[in-house]
Write a protein that holds these residues in place. Structure first.
Motif, PDB file in Angstrom:
ATOM      1  N   SER A   1      43.048  33.361  41.058  1.00  0.00           N
ATOM      2  CA  SER A   1      42.801  33.222  39.625  1.00  0.00           C
ATOM      3  C   SER A   1      41.577  32.361  39.334  1.00  0.00           C
ATOM      4  O   SER A   1      41.001  32.459  38.250  1.00  0.00           O
ATOM      5  N   SER A   2      41.168  31.539  40.273  1.00  0.00           N
ATOM      6  CA  SER A   2      40.025  30.659  40.068  1.00  0.00           C
ATOM      7  C   SER A   2      38.807  31.118  40.857  1.00  0.00           C
ATOM      8  O   SER A   2      37.840  30.371  41.017  1.00  0.00           O
ATOM      9  N   SER A   3      38.857  32.347  41.326  1.00  0.00           N
ATOM     10  CA  SER A   3      37.782  32.886  42.157  1.00  0.00           C
ATOM     11  C   SER A   3      37.301  34.217  41.608  1.00  0.00           C
ATOM     12  O   SER A   3      38.063  34.937  40.958  1.00  0.00           O
ATOM     13  N   ALA A   4      36.068  34.522  41.882  1.00  0.00           N
ATOM     14  CA  ALA A   4      35.593  35.887  41.687  1.00  0.00           C
ATOM     15  C   ALA A   4      36.029  36.671  42.920  1.00  0.00           C
ATOM     16  O   ALA A   4      35.729  36.277  44.051  1.00  0.00           O
TER      17      ALA A   4
ATOM     18  N   MET B   1      36.840  39.127  37.938  1.00  0.00           N
ATOM     19  CA  MET B   1      36.370  37.752  37.814  1.00  0.00           C
ATOM     20  C   MET B   1      36.871  37.221  36.482  1.00  0.00           C
ATOM     21  O   MET B   1      36.343  37.580  35.431  1.00  0.00           O
ATOM     22  N   TRP B   2      37.910  36.399  36.559  1.00  0.00           N
ATOM     23  CA  TRP B   2      38.621  35.917  35.386  1.00  0.00           C
ATOM     24  C   TRP B   2      39.084  37.113  34.572  1.00  0.00           C
ATOM     25  O   TRP B   2      39.885  37.887  35.057  1.00  0.00           O
ATOM     26  N   SER B   3      38.602  37.357  33.395  1.00  0.00           N
ATOM     27  CA  SER B   3      39.085  38.496  32.608  1.00  0.00           C
ATOM     28  C   SER B   3      38.154  39.699  32.680  1.00  0.00           C
ATOM     29  O   SER B   3      38.390  40.710  32.020  1.00  0.00           O
ATOM     30  N   SER B   4      37.119  39.604  33.480  1.00  0.00           N
ATOM     31  CA  SER B   4      36.138  40.690  33.576  1.00  0.00           C
ATOM     32  C   SER B   4      36.387  41.548  34.809  1.00  0.00           C
ATOM     33  O   SER B   4      36.711  41.040  35.866  1.00  0.00           O
TER      34      SER B   4
ATOM     35  N   ARG C   1      45.077  41.743  39.860  1.00  0.00           N
ATOM     36  CA  ARG C   1      45.302  40.432  40.459  1.00  0.00           C
ATOM     37  C   ARG C   1      46.730  40.000  40.152  1.00  0.00           C
ATOM     38  O   ARG C   1      47.213  40.183  39.040  1.00  0.00           O
TER      39      ARG C   1
ATOM     40  N   ASN D   1      48.593  36.605  40.234  1.00  0.00           N
ATOM     41  CA  ASN D   1      48.404  35.169  40.431  1.00  0.00           C
ATOM     42  C   ASN D   1      49.604  34.526  41.129  1.00  0.00           C
ATOM     43  O   ASN D   1      49.436  33.597  41.930  1.00  0.00           O
TER      44      ASN D   1
ATOM     45  N   ARG E   1      32.849  30.535  42.503  1.00  0.00           N
ATOM     46  CA  ARG E   1      32.204  30.404  41.192  1.00  0.00           C
ATOM     47  C   ARG E   1      31.870  31.798  40.669  1.00  0.00           C
ATOM     48  O   ARG E   1      32.015  32.789  41.375  1.00  0.00           O
ATOM     49  N   ALA E   2      31.418  31.848  39.448  1.00  0.00           N
ATOM     50  CA  ALA E   2      30.986  33.129  38.901  1.00  0.00           C
ATOM     51  C   ALA E   2      29.850  33.685  39.762  1.00  0.00           C
ATOM     52  O   ALA E   2      28.983  32.947  40.230  1.00  0.00           O
TER      53      ALA E   2
END
Length: 120
Positions: A30-33, A52-55, A70, A72, A99-100
């Motif tokens: 959830s905290s990763s791309a 990547m998050w909501s994308s 995903r 979680n 990170r993004a």
């Protein structure tokens, strides 16, 4: 230490489906791309899908057939592959970045890959 382990590959006939899973440890999905890539024999590795998050992004070649998701709670990322054709035959790799990142990378962490073979 981040570890990614893919599973779910195998042999399927054209038109069939497979579901790949990527189990992550050492970092939460959830905290990763998170991305899926594939490499066919004699070809370069190519992007398949990213969450990547909501994308969510897909390669044009798989759009409408593949779905990335995903979980979680299980700390996994899955790739549902429908309407498979022989051109989808490849080793599929899971990748993660803390990170993004652009859909094509870079990604810091990679799994060992799982073979998908689609027979005609």
């Amino acid at each position: 230490q981040v570890r990614l382990v893919e599973s779910g590959g195998g042999l399927v006939q054209a038109g069939g489906s497979l579901r790949l899973s990527c189990a992550a440890s050492g970092r939460t999905v959830s905290s990763s791309a998170m991305g899926w890539f594939r490499q066919a024999p004699g070809k370069e590795r190519e992007f398949v899908a990213q969450i990547m998050w909501s994308s969510i992004y897909y390669a044009n070649s798989v759009k409408g057939r593949f779905t990335i998701s995903r979980d979680n709670a299980q700390n996994t990322v899955s790739l549902q592959m429908n309407s498979l054709n022989p051109e989808d035959t490849a080793v599929y790799y899971c990748a993660a970045h803390p990170r993004a990142t652009n859909y094509y990378g870079p990604y810091d962490y990679w799994g060992q890959g799982t073979q998908v073979t689609v027979s005609s």
